[in-house]
Motif scaffolding. Structure first.
Motif, mmCIF file in Angstrom:
data_model
loop_
_atom_site.group_PDB
_atom_site.id
_atom_site.type_symbol
_atom_site.label_atom_id
_atom_site.label_comp_id
_atom_site.label_asym_id
_atom_site.label_seq_id
_atom_site.Cartn_x
_atom_site.Cartn_y
_atom_site.Cartn_z
ATOM 1 N N TRP A 93 -48.668 -7.106 -1.918
ATOM 2 C CA TRP A 93 -48.581 -5.852 -1.781
ATOM 3 C C TRP A 93 -47.709 -4.977 -2.534
ATOM 4 C CZ3 TRP A 93 -51.461 -4.065 2.675
ATOM 5 C CH2 TRP A 93 -51.913 -5.095 3.224
ATOM 6 N N ARG A 94 -47.873 -3.641 -2.313
ATOM 7 C CA ARG A 94 -47.001 -2.676 -3.391
ATOM 8 C C ARG A 94 -45.322 -2.794 -3.060
ATOM 9 N NH1 ARG A 94 -46.003 3.135 -3.780
ATOM 10 N NH2 ARG A 94 -46.413 3.615 -6.101
ATOM 11 N N ASN A 95 -45.368 -3.098 -1.897
ATOM 12 C CA ASN A 95 -43.861 -3.126 -1.486
ATOM 13 C C ASN A 95 -43.077 -4.544 -1.925
ATOM 14 O OD1 ASN A 95 -44.708 -5.160 0.502
ATOM 15 N ND2 ASN A 95 -44.334 -3.795 2.152
ATOM 16 N N GLY A 96 -44.134 -5.362 -2.503
ATOM 17 C CA GLY A 96 -43.613 -6.711 -3.202
ATOM 18 C C GLY A 96 -43.790 -7.918 -2.293
ATOM 19 N N LYS A 97 -44.298 -7.815 -1.057
ATOM 20 C CA LYS A 97 -44.576 -9.078 -0.176
ATOM 21 C C LYS A 97 -45.777 -9.688 -0.648
ATOM 22 C CE LYS A 97 -44.676 -7.181 3.930
ATOM 23 N NZ LYS A 97 -44.720 -6.912 5.437
ATOM 24 N N GLN A 98 -45.923 -10.887 -0.696
ATOM 25 C CA GLN A 98 -46.930 -11.771 -1.193
ATOM 26 C C GLN A 98 -47.436 -12.537 0.002
ATOM 27 O OE1 GLN A 98 -45.669 -12.582 -5.181
ATOM 28 N NE2 GLN A 98 -46.883 -14.330 -5.294
ATOM 29 N N GLU A 99 -48.792 -12.702 0.008
ATOM 30 C CA GLU A 99 -49.754 -13.906 0.684
ATOM 31 C C GLU A 99 -50.475 -14.495 -0.051
ATOM 32 O OE1 GLU A 99 -51.243 -12.249 4.535
ATOM 33 O OE2 GLU A 99 -49.978 -10.427 4.193
ATOM 34 N N TRP A 100 -50.882 -15.555 0.560
ATOM 35 C CA TRP A 100 -51.862 -16.464 -0.005
ATOM 36 C C TRP A 100 -53.448 -16.553 0.847
ATOM 37 C CZ3 TRP A 100 -52.808 -18.816 -4.645
ATOM 38 C CH2 TRP A 100 -53.541 -19.904 -4.904
ATOM 39 N N ILE A 101 -54.280 -15.878 0.569
ATOM 40 C CA ILE A 101 -55.039 -15.861 1.561
ATOM 41 C C ILE A 101 -56.849 -16.406 0.983
ATOM 42 C CG2 ILE A 101 -54.203 -13.809 2.515
ATOM 43 C CD1 ILE A 101 -56.441 -12.376 0.974
ATOM 44 N N PRO A 102 -57.691 -16.670 1.752
ATOM 45 C CA PRO A 102 -58.906 -16.924 1.262
ATOM 46 C C PRO A 102 -59.812 -15.478 1.095
ATOM 47 C CG PRO A 102 -58.692 -17.225 3.806
ATOM 48 C CD PRO A 102 -57.416 -16.786 3.542
ATOM 49 N N SER A 161 -52.411 -0.052 -2.415
ATOM 50 C CA SER A 161 -51.412 -0.672 -1.534
ATOM 51 C C SER A 161 -51.459 -2.346 -1.700
ATOM 52 C CB SER A 161 -51.862 -0.252 -0.056
ATOM 53 O OG SER A 161 -53.117 -0.601 0.001
ATOM 54 N N PHE A 162 -52.479 -2.776 -2.152
ATOM 55 C CA PHE A 162 -52.442 -4.145 -2.329
ATOM 56 C C PHE A 162 -53.174 -4.743 -3.519
ATOM 57 C CE2 PHE A 162 -55.962 -4.199 0.560
ATOM 58 C CZ PHE A 162 -56.930 -5.075 -0.079
ATOM 59 N N LYS A 163 -52.928 -5.670 -4.172
ATOM 60 C CA LYS A 163 -53.596 -6.155 -5.549
ATOM 61 C C LYS A 163 -54.031 -7.819 -4.862
ATOM 62 C CE LYS A 163 -49.661 -5.923 -7.330
ATOM 63 N NZ LYS A 163 -48.786 -4.593 -7.061
ATOM 64 N N LEU A 164 -55.122 -8.189 -5.313
ATOM 65 C CA LEU A 164 -55.747 -9.603 -5.530
ATOM 66 C C LEU A 164 -55.383 -10.034 -6.478
ATOM 67 C CD1 LEU A 164 -58.777 -9.063 -3.161
ATOM 68 C CD2 LEU A 164 -56.592 -9.535 -2.239
ATOM 69 N N ILE A 165 -54.653 -11.116 -6.820
ATOM 70 C CA ILE A 165 -54.314 -11.668 -8.172
ATOM 71 C C ILE A 165 -55.186 -12.880 -8.497
ATOM 72 C CG2 ILE A 165 -52.594 -12.569 -9.836
ATOM 73 C CD1 ILE A 165 -50.716 -10.596 -8.316
ATOM 74 N N VAL A 166 -55.888 -12.936 -9.300
ATOM 75 C CA VAL A 166 -56.816 -13.950 -9.638
ATOM 76 C C VAL A 166 -56.499 -14.925 -11.079
ATOM 77 C CG1 VAL A 166 -59.279 -15.015 -10.159
ATOM 78 C CG2 VAL A 166 -58.602 -12.896 -8.283
#
Lengths: 405, 383
Positions: B362-371, B343-348
């Motif tokens: 997220w798998r549905n394309g939404k994106q966030e910037w998180i610690p 369901s989600f990927k953490l891209i590094v």
């Protein structure tokens, strides 16, 4: 679970042909039932223990990065002919043919199939090192199965296999697995020593067995230092000799199988054979070994980590409405999956004897006299008794579980 | 699971041409299962997680409904089946052990009955409701992937009941288990019955199936669309072991047998959850629930940050896929995560390594910037 709903069959009389403590107790407590010579069914109480042992092993395997897979039980003869072991096991191997006449065996172990899997899946030299493991049924057509689950023709094992580029890598994989096994054995509550051993029909460079010390053991050994033993030979002082049951066996197979079955990677210096290790734990045998080490004259005393139920609720005058109400509430609060509530219409004598035999580690005794005084009794199986105040019984019980008495 | 420490690396990519691939083939191409010989499946790490997942769902629901789990031998005396007159039913499909009367169990009703009858039963102990999850063996002529194999995983259940009424009750309980299991697996099943409801089959529509169902305005019936049977039961009636019925009388019990085909359940899940990106596994069966997409494993700073993410994800009790392979692009790694329904990927990558923050996609394309701390990750997992 409520006792009346469970498939629990306890017996008072000691079975005639059973000798070891675990054989007697597994039959008397309704842990197992023999289906045919050397083939046992494991009944619900025993299955709960088996499941917990598997859970502990799986956690420790995942923690060292081993990956679970599942190989078939039926193995084609060709692979065993290729490794040169088709005839080594002799009569002890169950063999069969399919409708076309192809020969198979029921796997006594899985080295051949593992090598076949790896060589068919590998892509050049990538991906090594790795360790694979599985839980499954193994077969050995023992001439004389004995001791209940201690020596059977069909048994549950966890077997693992490591694949490394070189000997150093194998040494590391082996050490990791050995530490994981030590943690498994400790968590399960079995006292065992490591003993250097023969590699036997498995072949390879060296091996160690984990021996659980018990009078029911077939192997004679002496203790060399803390946690380490050695097989006793003629020179051993009989007073120092103890007996043990093999519960784990770990092997540095080296290139024994990769050479025969051509499992290698290409390097700049040419072909390099893969270094293998294999590691087994007898899961169903462990069940018997735990009983060998944890029982008294009245029955089994399960360690909490593997107990079929953590808590037993016993009542005196169980049909007394107040007693029933408190027992029912306690049962619901602790959760039906962790508790065996003896709700049968039997005398306290019968219930207490069954509880002793089945060996649930903690018990809460609820009776009319206690309730009048506002107390519930806590009793550790094979240990101390204390009274808990009715209003605060579960909190006190949780504290005992955390901190001991 | 670290993608680089993988014998099965070649499978860690989206299989070419997967959208038009029949599900049985997809199982092999996606590296869930492999056949060293026809009819004998080996489950590879991701496939084995699916097996454990289905087993756990069935086990939990069966135990909750009052069935108890046992182990029965895989090898049994052929005489058991002779006694019940069912030996002929399997004909040449038996695997017989050399020089003995032993056979590999094609089914386990007989052994269950044996368990029941050896322990003398009183009416007060009925019903007895047991189950096991184990390999079964049938030397069938035309095996087909994991749908029809010669060695296959089944969950068999049995009830030993006092009378017809109690047997019906057991059947109702089993139907509830079926409902709960397929609700959790998010699989649509069709119920068909024969013999006044004594024989009930739960089918899924499936191109590779070997039975047929047809839609009829009110209910499903046999005939028509190809389907496969994922669960069934059969109420034998009064043919069970004898029990003490009180007043010294011995009465034959009623028995019912019930079962789930574990491999077919997994097949049905995948068949019904294929979407445009891959397999959108139901929550109960996800082989991985998060993925770390590390762009450059040779970069120490990136690697350090990715390792922190991996440790945190493991610590909050999840099943992350750590894609640390050096020779795969961002697109390939992200595509694989989507294919496995993560369901989600953490891209590094570089930007993340410099800032200590990570891109969450997220798998549905939404994106966030998180610690990537454990509190944040735990919140995301629970969301």
């Amino acid at each position: 679970m409520k006792f009346s709903n469970g498939f629990i069959r306890t017996r008072r009389e000691t079975p005639k042909d059973a000798q070891s403590a675990s054989h007697k107790l597994t039959l008397r407590a309704g842990i197992v039932q023999q289906i045919s010579a050397g083939h046992y069914g494991i009944l619900p109480l025993g299955f709960r223990v088996l499941n917990k042992i598997e859970g502990i092993i799986r956690e420790e395997m995942e923690a060292i990065g081993a990956m679970e897979i599942r190989l078939p039980v039926m193995q084609p003869a060709e692979l065993w002919q290729e490794s040169g072991r088709w005839t080594v096991y002799g009569e002890e191997m169950f063999k069969l043919k399919n409708r076309r006449g192809h020969e198979y065996c029921l796997g006594p172990t899985h080295e051949e199939l593992m090598v076949e899997l790896v060589r068919s899946q590998m892509q050049g030299s990538r991906g090594f090192p790795f360790t694979l493991y599985q839980f499954g049924t193994k077969f050995r057509d023992e001439k004389r199965p004995r001791g209940g689950l201690l020596r059977t023709r069909e048994f549950v094992m966890k077997d693992a296999y490591s694949f490394d580029y070189d000997q150093e890598g194998l040494d590391q994989s082996y050490q990791k697995m050995r530490s994981a096994y030590l943690r498994v054995v400790r968590r399960i509550g079995v006292r065992a020593v490591r003993v250097p051993a023969e590699t036997g029909e498995m072949g390879g460079r060296s091996s160690e067995e984990f021996m659980a010390l018990t009078p029911a053991g077939e192997n004679c050994l002496t203790i060399v230092e803390e946690g380490i033993g050695k097989m006793a030979d003629a020179s051993a002082d009989p007073a120092d000799v103890q007996t043990g049951v093999e519960i784990c066996h770990i092997f540095k197979l080296g290139t024994r199988y990769s050479e025969k079955m051509k499992l290698f990677v290409n390097t700049t210096e040419g072909q390099r054979l893969i270094e293998m290790g294999c590691y087994g734990i007898g899961v169903s045998r462990m069940l018997a070994v735990i009983i060998e080490q944890h029982h008294d004259e009245r029955g089994i005393i399960w360690p909490r980590s593997v107990a079929p139920f953590e808590t037993a609720i016993l009542t005196i005058q169980g049909d007394n409405p107040e007693v029933r109400k408190v027992a029912e509430e306690t049962y619901q609060k602790l959760g039906p999956s962790a508790v065996l509530y003896d709700d049968r219409n039997e005398s306290p004598g019968v219930k207490f004897a069954d509880a002793d035999l089945i060996g649930i580690p903690d018990r809460l005794v609820i009776g009319p006299k206690g309730l009048e005084k506002g107390i519930v009794e806590y009793e550790r199986r094979g240990g101390a008794k204390v009274t808990l105040s009715l209003s605060n019984a579960l909190a006190q019980y949780e504290q005992i579980k955390r901190e001991g008495l | 699971m670290r993608a680089s420490h993988q014998l099965f690396q070649e499978h860690f990519q989206v299989p070419k041409g997967w959208p038009s691939m029949p599900t049985c083939k997809l199982f092999e191409e996606a590296g869930l299962v492999t056949f060293s010989q026809s009819g004998f499946p080996t489950f590879l790490p991701v496939g084995q997680r699916l097996v454990n997942g289905v087993n756990n769902v069935i086990r939990e629901e069966a135990v909750r409904a009052g069935f108890e789990e046992v182990y029965l031998p895989l090898v049994q005396d052929g005489a058991f089946l002779e006694e019940t007159g069912r030996a002929n039913q399997f004909g040449k499909e038996f695997f017989r052990v050399h020089n003995s009367r032993l056979i590999l169990t094609p089914t386990n009703e007989e052994a269950f009955i044996h368990l029941g009858s050896r322990a003398s039963i009183s009416y007060r102990q009925l019903p007895i409701r047991l189950f096991q999850i184990a390999d079964k063996f049938r030397d069938i002529k035309r095996p087909k992937g994991i749908l029809r194999s010669k060695e296959f995983l089944m969950c068999d259940m049995v009830s030993i009941d006092m009378d017809k009424g109690m047997l019906r009750e057991s059947a109702v309980i089993f139907e509830r288990i079926v409902e709960a299991v397929f609700r959790r697996l998010e699989v649509r099943v069709v119920r068909t019955e024969k013999d006044d409801g004594r024989y009930v089959d739960f089918l899924v529509e499936c191109q590779e199936g070997n039975v047929k169902i047809a839609r009829n305005p009110d209910r499903y019936q046999q005939g028509g669309t190809p389907a496969s049977s994922v669960a069934m039961y059969f109420l034998f009636g009064q043919r069970g072991p004898k029990f003490h019925g009180g007043e010294n009388s011995l009465v034959a019990s009623h028995i019912g047998t019930y079962g789930f085909g574990i491999q077919r359940c997994i097949h049905a899940v995948i068949e019904q959850h294929r979407d445009n990106l891959g397999i959108a596994f139901p929550k109960s069966l996800r082989p991985f629930d998060s993925s770390i997409v590390l762009l450059d494993p040779t970069d120490t700073k990136q690697m350090e940050l990715a390792e922190i993410c991996y440790r945190h994800l493991l610590a909050v009790g999840t099943k992350p896929l750590f894609d640390d392979r050096p020779d795969k692009t961002l697109k390939e790694k992200a595509g694989l995560a989507d294919f496995f329904g993560i369901s989600f990927k953490l891209i590094v990558g570089d930007r993340e390594a410099d800032s200590g923050m990570v891109t969450l996609k997220w798998r549905n394309g939404k994106q966030e910037w998180i610690p990537p701390d454990s509190d944040t990750l735990e919140r995301i997992l629970r969301s």
